[in-house]
Design a protein around this motif. Structure first.
Motif: not given
Length: 101
Positions: A1-3, A5-6
């Motif tokens: 999920m973090k990847y 959004t980044a």
């Protein structure tokens, strides 16, 4: 999920970055008002405050803040009346500032 959004932040930031395609563009300056036309009897100097109006002869830039703005001709005919009107304007503005307080 973090990847995800980044990656979305990087893609959206690159959308607003200028693209350099190797071509050089010529930068020109645009004068919206153009050059003022000379009228008969004008001295040639134009006012900085009103670029379409001639500069009054007494307002030659020697006083502080003088940009040639005198559309109604309050400066008078000689230097003495110009100094008198300047002092009167300062006195009236100070009284107006006191009246607000």
């Amino acid at each position: 999920m973090k990847y995800i959004t980044a990656a979305s932040f990087l893609c959206s930031a690159s959308a607003f970055a200028p693209q350099n395609n190797g071509l050089r563009t010529k930068q020109t300056s645009l004068n919206l008002w153009g050059e003022p036309t000379k009228k008969e009897g004008e001295m040639g100097d134009m006012s900085k405050a009103l670029p379409f109006a001639p500069r009054p002869k007494l307002l030659d830039g020697t006083l502080a803040g003088d940009v040639g703005f005198d559309p109604f001709g309050f400066a008078g005919a000689d230097k003495q009346s110009l100094i008198y009107m300047r002092e009167a304007e300062i006195k009236h503005s100070r009284l107006a500032m006191l009246a607000v307080v």
